[in-house]
Design a protein around this motif. Structure first.
Motif, mmCIF file in Angstrom:
data_model
loop_
_atom_site.group_PDB
_atom_site.id
_atom_site.type_symbol
_atom_site.label_atom_id
_atom_site.label_comp_id
_atom_site.label_asym_id
_atom_site.label_seq_id
_atom_site.Cartn_x
_atom_site.Cartn_y
_atom_site.Cartn_z
ATOM 1 N N ASN A 105 2.314 -11.271 7.218
ATOM 2 C CA ASN A 105 1.189 -10.419 6.819
ATOM 3 C C ASN A 105 0.903 -9.349 7.882
ATOM 4 O OD1 ASN A 105 0.700 -11.595 4.325
ATOM 5 N ND2 ASN A 105 -0.637 -13.189 5.198
ATOM 6 N N VAL A 106 0.990 -9.768 9.148
ATOM 7 C CA VAL A 106 0.770 -8.789 10.227
ATOM 8 C C VAL A 106 1.850 -7.709 10.194
ATOM 9 C CG1 VAL A 106 0.728 -8.467 12.727
ATOM 10 C CG2 VAL A 106 -0.475 -10.412 11.698
ATOM 11 N N GLU A 107 3.128 -8.125 10.043
ATOM 12 C CA GLU A 107 4.234 -7.168 9.980
ATOM 13 C C GLU A 107 4.089 -6.256 8.766
ATOM 14 O OE1 GLU A 107 6.776 -6.448 11.965
ATOM 15 O OE2 GLU A 107 6.058 -7.867 13.486
ATOM 16 N N LEU A 108 3.595 -6.821 7.646
ATOM 17 C CA LEU A 108 3.447 -6.022 6.433
ATOM 18 C C LEU A 108 2.361 -4.965 6.606
ATOM 19 C CD1 LEU A 108 4.462 -5.682 3.548
ATOM 20 C CD2 LEU A 108 2.726 -7.324 2.806
ATOM 21 N N GLY A 118 5.334 7.927 8.232
ATOM 22 C CA GLY A 118 6.717 8.370 8.082
ATOM 23 C C GLY A 118 7.660 7.822 9.117
ATOM 24 N N THR A 119 7.278 6.775 9.849
ATOM 25 C CA THR A 119 8.142 6.228 10.896
ATOM 26 C C THR A 119 8.899 4.975 10.477
ATOM 27 O OG1 THR A 119 6.238 5.005 11.773
ATOM 28 C CG2 THR A 119 6.744 7.171 12.747
ATOM 29 N N THR A 120 8.777 4.553 9.245
ATOM 30 C CA THR A 120 9.559 3.428 8.712
ATOM 31 C C THR A 120 9.945 3.758 7.289
ATOM 32 O OG1 THR A 120 9.621 1.024 8.439
ATOM 33 C CG2 THR A 120 7.609 2.137 7.769
ATOM 34 N N THR A 121 10.764 2.901 6.709
ATOM 35 C CA THR A 121 11.254 3.176 5.357
ATOM 36 C C THR A 121 10.568 2.266 4.337
ATOM 37 O OG1 THR A 121 13.036 1.556 5.577
ATOM 38 C CG2 THR A 121 13.496 3.821 6.296
ATOM 39 N N ALA A 122 10.620 2.671 3.083
ATOM 40 C CA ALA A 122 10.078 1.843 2.003
ATOM 41 C C ALA A 122 10.903 0.578 1.832
ATOM 42 C CB ALA A 122 10.064 2.652 0.700
ATOM 43 N N GLN A 123 12.184 0.649 2.188
ATOM 44 C CA GLN A 123 13.031 -0.546 2.083
ATOM 45 C C GLN A 123 12.521 -1.653 2.992
ATOM 46 O OE1 GLN A 123 17.105 0.149 3.126
ATOM 47 N NE2 GLN A 123 17.780 -1.895 2.512
ATOM 48 N N GLN A 127 11.202 -5.415 1.945
ATOM 49 C CA GLN A 127 11.724 -6.642 2.532
ATOM 50 C C GLN A 127 10.595 -7.558 3.007
ATOM 51 O OE1 GLN A 127 14.347 -5.241 5.605
ATOM 52 N NE2 GLN A 127 16.114 -5.019 4.203
ATOM 53 N N LEU A 128 9.596 -6.962 3.671
ATOM 54 C CA LEU A 128 8.469 -7.761 4.155
ATOM 55 C C LEU A 128 7.641 -8.316 2.999
ATOM 56 C CD1 LEU A 128 7.353 -5.554 7.163
ATOM 57 C CD2 LEU A 128 8.454 -7.796 7.253
ATOM 58 N N THR A 129 7.482 -7.549 1.931
ATOM 59 C CA THR A 129 6.736 -8.032 0.758
ATOM 60 C C THR A 129 7.449 -9.219 0.123
ATOM 61 O OG1 THR A 129 5.891 -5.793 0.346
ATOM 62 C CG2 THR A 129 5.794 -7.371 -1.479
ATOM 63 N N VAL A 134 8.078 -15.116 -0.785
ATOM 64 C CA VAL A 134 8.889 -16.322 -0.630
ATOM 65 C C VAL A 134 8.157 -17.375 0.199
ATOM 66 C CG1 VAL A 134 10.993 -17.252 0.407
ATOM 67 C CG2 VAL A 134 11.089 -15.148 -0.950
ATOM 68 N N THR A 135 7.511 -16.941 1.279
ATOM 69 C CA THR A 135 6.783 -17.881 2.137
ATOM 70 C C THR A 135 5.630 -18.528 1.380
ATOM 71 O OG1 THR A 135 7.364 -16.539 4.070
ATOM 72 C CG2 THR A 135 5.595 -18.145 4.326
ATOM 73 N N LYS A 136 4.914 -17.727 0.571
ATOM 74 C CA LYS A 136 3.816 -18.295 -0.232
ATOM 75 C C LYS A 136 4.333 -19.367 -1.199
ATOM 76 C CE LYS A 136 0.517 -14.442 -0.229
ATOM 77 N NZ LYS A 136 -0.188 -13.445 -1.067
ATOM 78 N N ASN A 137 5.470 -19.075 -1.837
ATOM 79 C CA ASN A 137 6.029 -20.056 -2.769
ATOM 80 C C ASN A 137 6.495 -21.319 -2.046
ATOM 81 O OD1 ASN A 137 5.600 -18.475 -5.063
ATOM 82 N ND2 ASN A 137 7.558 -17.413 -4.836
ATOM 83 N N GLN A 138 7.027 -21.133 -0.823
ATOM 84 C CA GLN A 138 7.411 -22.308 -0.043
ATOM 85 C C GLN A 138 6.200 -23.166 0.309
ATOM 86 O OE1 GLN A 138 9.524 -20.424 3.198
ATOM 87 N NE2 GLN A 138 11.528 -20.727 2.209
#
Length: 324
Positions: A105-108, A118-123, A127-129, A134-138
């Motif tokens: 969540n912090v990274e997201l 504009g310093t990171t990509t949507a990709q 990935q973080l989303t 996945v972590t929530k489902n785990q």
């Protein structure tokens, strides 16, 4: 003594009016029921085992034979230590997943700010989303696994399956039991008598017939409720319903008279018999005289609210018995 008996027999003819009174009884054969004396065994209508749902060690046993219980009462507890260790392992796994989720969540949040500048990509944001989902489902899967283990631990409680009395407890505390093993047996639903009758009387049994039973508090009448079709060991099994059976003793044997046929018999009111020097007499009207007949008396029965004694010999149908 012999002279006295002869004198009594010779004096059996007495004079009197020959008129037949309304109170006199004209003998007619009565149909009586023949019975077979057998023993019936007290059985519970429902005998339900309380079984262990999990394997483990009996750590608590709160009932013993003779206790009264209600549906849902806790009879015993079985504990499996492995379940506790598995719950601890799942809790540790949940703690690790929750920490991972916080980091994701912090990274997201940081990635969302960087994307706006504009310093990171949507990709990277995608990935973080995905990692967060996945972590929530785990976490959900681990919580479900923990709930399953907690339910298994709760099933260590052995519950009474019905209202009734505990009749057997085949285990003790610290016993090791397997799933499905009987911890206690509950007898409930009332009691009945189970009869085992020789097969030669099978054709004479009638469902619904009255059954005379000797209880400790006095004679009682039950009802032949069920006749089982299978004959085992030369005997027919039948069940008798009766109120007032003592719930304290399951398996007690009681004497029972089972009707197995009928026959004809002659009966007179018990008060019409006179006994002198061990000989029974009944007064009858013969033509214009009263005569005392020597009779052989049988058993006395209660028929239609009146005590009647069977006459085995000495009288015949059509005889007029003086009742007053």
């Amino acid at each position: 003594m012999r002279l006295t008996l002869i004198a009594l027999l010779l004096s059996s003819v007495a004079s009197g009016s020959g008129t037949v009174l309304a109170a006199d009884l004209t003998l007619e054969p009565r149909e009586i029921v023949e019975t077979k004396a057998v023993y019936g065994q007290v059985q519970p209508r429902n005998s339900i085992p309380a079984r262990a749902r999990i394997g483990g060690t009996v750590v608590e046993l709160s009932v013993t034979e003779g206790d009264q219980v209600e549906t849902g009462d806790v009879l015993a507890r079985v504990k499996d230590d492995k379940i506790g260790f598995q719950i601890d392992a799942v809790n540790a796994q949940l703690s690790a997943l929750e920490a991972t989720l916080r980091d994701v969540n912090v990274e997201l949040e940081r990635a969302e700010r960087l994307l706006r500048s504009g310093t990171t990509t949507a990709q990277r944001l995608d990935q973080l989303t995905t990692q967060r989902d996945v972590t929530k489902n785990q976490i959900l899967a681990a919580e479900a696994q923990r709930s399953l283990l907690e339910q298994q631990a709760a099933e260590g409680a052995i519950l009474a399956p019905a209202d009734g009395m505990i009749v057997t407890v085949p285990v003790t505390e610290q016993s090791v039991v397997m799933p499905g093993e009987t911890i206690a047996t509950v007898a409930g639903g009332g009691l009945f008598l189970r009869l085992s009758i020789p097969e030669r009387h099978a054709s004479d049994l009638r469902q619904g017939a009255g059954i005379n039973i000797a209880l400790s508090e006095g004679p009682a009448v039950g009802r032949l409720a069920k006749i089982y079709p299978a004959i085992e060991g030369g005997r027919v099994t039948a069940d008798v319903e009766i109120d007032g059976l003592d719930m304290r003793y399951i398996g007690a044997r009681l004497p029972v008279d089972v009707p197995v046929g009928t026959r004809q018999g002659l009966f007179v009111p018990s008060e019409t018999l006179t006994t002198r020097v061990g000989v029974d007499f009944v007064r009858v009207r013969v033509n214009e005289a009263l005569v005392e007949r020597v009779v052989v008396a049988g058993d006395t029965q209660r028929i239609d609210g009146e005590d009647l004694t069977e006459i085995i010999s000495g009288l015949q149908p059509g005889d007029i018995v003086v009742t007053q």
